[in-house]
Design a protein around this motif. Structure first.
Motif, PDB file in Angstrom:
ATOM      1  N   LEU A 148       0.829  -1.205   0.000  1.00 27.52           N
ATOM      2  CA  LEU A 148       0.000   0.000   0.000  1.00 27.52           C
ATOM      3  C   LEU A 148       0.861   1.252   0.000  1.00 27.52           C
ATOM      4  CD1 LEU A 148      -3.006  -0.516   2.440  1.00 27.52           C
ATOM      5  CD2 LEU A 148      -3.098   0.384   0.126  1.00 27.52           C
ATOM      6  N   THR A 149       1.864   1.274   0.839  1.00 30.34           N
ATOM      7  CA  THR A 149       2.756   2.429   0.891  1.00 30.34           C
ATOM      8  C   THR A 149       3.398   2.664  -0.472  1.00 30.34           C
ATOM      9  OG1 THR A 149       3.218   2.066   3.230  1.00 30.34           O
ATOM     10  CG2 THR A 149       4.788   3.419   2.029  1.00 30.34           C
ATOM     11  N   ASP A 150       3.893   1.608  -1.089  1.00 27.27           N
ATOM     12  CA  ASP A 150       4.506   1.734  -2.416  1.00 27.27           C
ATOM     13  C   ASP A 150       3.510   2.270  -3.443  1.00 27.27           C
ATOM     14  OD1 ASP A 150       6.845   0.756  -1.343  1.00 27.27           O
ATOM     15  OD2 ASP A 150       6.618  -1.266  -2.199  1.00 27.27           O
ATOM     16  N   ALA A 151       2.286   1.759  -3.413  1.00 30.67           N
ATOM     17  CA  ALA A 151       1.271   2.200  -4.374  1.00 30.67           C
ATOM     18  C   ALA A 151       0.889   3.656  -4.131  1.00 30.67           C
ATOM     19  CB  ALA A 151       0.037   1.302  -4.291  1.00 30.67           C
ATOM     20  N   GLN A 155      -5.545   7.368   6.905  1.00 31.99           N
ATOM     21  CA  GLN A 155      -6.652   6.676   7.561  1.00 31.99           C
ATOM     22  C   GLN A 155      -6.569   5.172   7.323  1.00 31.99           C
ATOM     23  OE1 GLN A 155      -9.031   8.531   9.255  1.00 31.99           O
ATOM     24  NE2 GLN A 155      -9.959   6.669   9.998  1.00 31.99           N
ATOM     25  N   GLU A 156      -6.295   4.799   6.086  1.00 37.77           N
ATOM     26  CA  GLU A 156      -6.210   3.392   5.694  1.00 37.77           C
ATOM     27  C   GLU A 156      -5.114   2.658   6.472  1.00 37.77           C
ATOM     28  OE1 GLU A 156      -7.216   0.089   3.063  1.00 37.77           O
ATOM     29  OE2 GLU A 156      -8.198   1.996   3.452  1.00 37.77           O
ATOM     30  N   MET A 157      -4.005   3.346   6.686  1.00 37.13           N
ATOM     31  CA  MET A 157      -2.860   2.718   7.331  1.00 37.13           C
ATOM     32  C   MET A 157      -2.840   2.919   8.845  1.00 37.13           C
ATOM     33  SD  MET A 157      -0.192   3.439   4.194  1.00 37.13           S
ATOM     34  CE  MET A 157       1.159   3.677   5.254  1.00 37.13           C
ATOM     35  N   GLY A 158      -3.917   3.497   9.366  1.00 38.45           N
ATOM     36  CA  GLY A 158      -4.024   3.672  10.811  1.00 38.45           C
ATOM     37  C   GLY A 158      -3.089   4.720  11.363  1.00 38.45           C
ATOM     38  N   LEU A 159      -2.754   5.709  10.555  1.00 38.51           N
ATOM     39  CA  LEU A 159      -1.854   6.772  11.000  1.00 38.51           C
ATOM     40  C   LEU A 159      -2.626   7.997  11.493  1.00 38.51           C
ATOM     41  CD1 LEU A 159       0.773   6.497   8.131  1.00 38.51           C
ATOM     42  CD2 LEU A 159       0.917   5.569  10.455  1.00 38.51           C
ATOM     43  N   ARG A 160      -3.917   7.922  11.464  1.00 35.24           N
ATOM     44  CA  ARG A 160      -4.779   9.012  11.965  1.00 35.24           C
ATOM     45  C   ARG A 160      -5.806   8.457  12.887  1.00 35.24           C
ATOM     46  NH1 ARG A 160      -4.324  14.666  10.167  1.00 35.24           N
ATOM     47  NH2 ARG A 160      -2.266  14.410   9.477  1.00 35.24           N
TER      48      ARG A 160
END
Length: 138
Positions: A42-45, A133-138
């Motif tokens: 996901l991060t790469d995309a 939001q998707e990666m749980g960083l918020r």
């Protein structure tokens, strides 16, 4: 029960417990590795999608050739496909909105390019927020 029978029963119990521990550890590790892989993918995309958007915007602002614009747009589409496979609907919606803004900026009439590029900036912000939001960083 004789002591040898007790020893055998204890050995069997220890083997069963060891096997159960091995199975649980393998399952947990596998899930953890899968989660890690998805997060990295996901991060790469996200990074590739946003990078392509920036390249397209920079090419428009510098009035570079159509070739760079087309390549950046194609890269965005490709990475949006990756996001469709890996991310949630809100992320994909933000990505589609940015892709549409990018296309609008590419086809904007002379004099309206600045407003179209501002829409791209807003679109990138939405993608970043959705990504966090998707990666749980918020």
């Amino acid at each position: 029960m004789s002591s040898s029978a007790l020893s055998a029963a204890a050995a069997i119990a220890a083997a069963v417990i060891s096997l159960a521990t091995l199975v649980v550890t393998t399952v947990v590790t596998s899930r953890r590795e899968q989660h890690k892989w998805v997060r990295n993918a996901l991060t790469d995309a996200f990074v590739a999608f946003l990078d392509a958007s920036w390249r397209g915007t920079d090419a428009l602002a510098a009035r570079e050739g159509e070739e760079e614009l087309a390549k950046a747009y194609a890269d965005m589409r490709s990475n949006l496909t990756r996001l469709r496979l890996l991310a949630s609907a809100p992320v994909v919606a933000a990505g589609v909105e940015l892709l549409r803004s990018q296309r609008a900026a590419m086809t904007a009439q002379e004099g309206t390019t600045t407003a179209a590029l501002e829409q791209c900036t807003l679109g990138r912000r939405k993608v970043v927020e959705a990504a966090k939001q998707e990666m749980g960083l918020r």
